[in-house]
Motif scaffolding. Structure first.
Motif, PDB file in Angstrom:
ATOM      1  N   ALA A  40       0.871  -1.174   0.000  1.00 54.20           N
ATOM      2  CA  ALA A  40       0.000   0.000   0.000  1.00 54.20           C
ATOM      3  C   ALA A  40       0.909   1.226   0.000  1.00 54.20           C
ATOM      4  O   ALA A  40       1.662   1.435   0.947  1.00 54.20           O
ATOM      5  N   ARG A  41       0.856   2.011  -1.073  1.00 49.93           N
ATOM      6  CA  ARG A  41       1.677   3.219  -1.186  1.00 49.93           C
ATOM      7  C   ARG A  41       0.773   4.424  -0.966  1.00 49.93           C
ATOM      8  O   ARG A  41      -0.207   4.615  -1.682  1.00 49.93           O
ATOM      9  N   CYS A  42       1.087   5.217   0.043  1.00 49.72           N
ATOM     10  CA  CYS A  42       0.300   6.390   0.412  1.00 49.72           C
ATOM     11  C   CYS A  42       1.062   7.647  -0.001  1.00 49.72           C
ATOM     12  O   CYS A  42       2.217   7.828   0.392  1.00 49.72           O
ATOM     13  N   ASN A  43       0.412   8.485  -0.784  1.00 51.83           N
ATOM     14  CA  ASN A  43       1.020   9.736  -1.241  1.00 51.83           C
ATOM     15  C   ASN A  43       0.209  10.916  -0.729  1.00 51.83           C
ATOM     16  O   ASN A  43      -1.014  10.946  -0.899  1.00 51.83           O
ATOM     17  N   LEU A  44       0.888  11.878  -0.117  1.00 57.64           N
ATOM     18  CA  LEU A  44       0.272  13.135   0.274  1.00 57.64           C
ATOM     19  C   LEU A  44       0.471  14.089  -0.893  1.00 57.64           C
ATOM     20  O   LEU A  44       1.601  14.382  -1.279  1.00 57.64           O
ATOM     21  N   VAL A  45      -0.643  14.548  -1.481  1.00 55.48           N
ATOM     22  CA  VAL A  45      -0.592  15.310  -2.723  1.00 55.48           C
ATOM     23  C   VAL A  45      -1.149  16.721  -2.488  1.00 55.48           C
ATOM     24  O   VAL A  45      -2.219  16.882  -1.888  1.00 55.48           O
ATOM     25  N   ASP A  46      -0.419  17.711  -2.993  1.00 51.84           N
ATOM     26  CA  ASP A  46      -0.910  19.088  -3.010  1.00 51.84           C
ATOM     27  C   ASP A  46      -1.783  19.225  -4.255  1.00 51.84           C
ATOM     28  O   ASP A  46      -1.278  19.206  -5.375  1.00 51.84           O
ATOM     29  N   PRO A  47      -3.114  19.346  -4.105  1.00 46.91           N
ATOM     30  CA  PRO A  47      -3.987  19.352  -5.275  1.00 46.91           C
ATOM     31  C   PRO A  47      -3.819  20.584  -6.164  1.00 46.91           C
ATOM     32  O   PRO A  47      -4.158  20.528  -7.341  1.00 46.91           O
ATOM     33  N   SER A  48      -3.267  21.672  -5.640  1.00 48.81           N
ATOM     34  CA  SER A  48      -3.090  22.866  -6.472  1.00 48.81           C
ATOM     35  C   SER A  48      -1.960  22.694  -7.479  1.00 48.81           C
ATOM     36  O   SER A  48      -1.966  23.309  -8.544  1.00 48.81           O
ATOM     37  N   THR A  49      -0.978  21.829  -7.165  1.00 48.26           N
ATOM     38  CA  THR A  49       0.155  21.599  -8.065  1.00 48.26           C
ATOM     39  C   THR A  49       0.230  20.154  -8.545  1.00 48.26           C
ATOM     40  O   THR A  49       1.024  19.832  -9.415  1.00 48.26           O
ATOM     41  N   ASN A  50      -0.573  19.265  -7.922  1.00 44.11           N
ATOM     42  CA  ASN A  50      -0.530  17.822  -8.177  1.00 44.11           C
ATOM     43  C   ASN A  50       0.830  17.220  -7.810  1.00 44.11           C
ATOM     44  O   ASN A  50       1.187  16.157  -8.293  1.00 44.11           O
ATOM     45  N   GLU A  51       1.565  17.892  -6.948  1.00 44.28           N
ATOM     46  CA  GLU A  51       2.888  17.441  -6.512  1.00 44.28           C
ATOM     47  C   GLU A  51       2.761  16.539  -5.284  1.00 44.28           C
ATOM     48  O   GLU A  51       2.028  16.845  -4.338  1.00 44.28           O
ATOM     49  N   VAL A  52       3.484  15.418  -5.299  1.00 44.67           N
ATOM     50  CA  VAL A  52       3.561  14.532  -4.136  1.00 44.67           C
ATOM     51  C   VAL A  52       4.580  15.137  -3.176  1.00 44.67           C
ATOM     52  O   VAL A  52       5.738  15.341  -3.537  1.00 44.67           O
ATOM     53  N   VAL A  53       4.141  15.425  -1.944  1.00 45.61           N
ATOM     54  CA  VAL A  53       5.029  16.075  -0.986  1.00 45.61           C
ATOM     55  C   VAL A  53       5.593  15.111   0.054  1.00 45.61           C
ATOM     56  O   VAL A  53       6.600  15.403   0.694  1.00 45.61           O
ATOM     57  N   ASP A  54       4.950  13.946   0.217  1.00 45.44           N
ATOM     58  CA  ASP A  54       5.471  12.936   1.137  1.00 45.44           C
ATOM     59  C   ASP A  54       4.859  11.592   0.756  1.00 45.44           C
ATOM     60  O   ASP A  54       3.744  11.531   0.221  1.00 45.44           O
TER      61      ASP A  54
END
Length: 73
Positions: free
Chosen positions: A19-33
């Motif tokens: 299970a890979r969990c990605n924290l995503v900034d929806p304004s940039t679609n960038e994975v931050v962690d």
């Protein structure tokens, strides 16, 4: 902190599940962690839960994306 529940709805045991969990900034679609959790076996009809705490900047509304994969080797 979020809780993730991985369920095996199949008729057979699932082996080598990730299970890979990605924290995503929806304004940039960038994975931050990112955090990955490995399960050797999840039996048919069973589930495994875990908690994940990912780091981001305060005041930013993030979304959590979870990708489940398995390797049948």
């Amino acid at each position: 902190m979020e809780t993730v529940d991985v369920r095996n709805n199949g008729a057979d045991d699932a082996r080598n599940v990730v299970a890979r969990c990605n924290l995503v900034d929806p304004s940039t679609n960038e994975v931050v962690d990112t955090y990955s959790k490995y399960f050797k076996v999840i039996e048919a009809g069973d589930h495994q839960g875990f908690s994940v705490s990912l780091n981001g900047e305060c005041g930013t509304a993030y979304k959590l994306e979870v990708d489940i994969s398995r390797d049948e080797k």
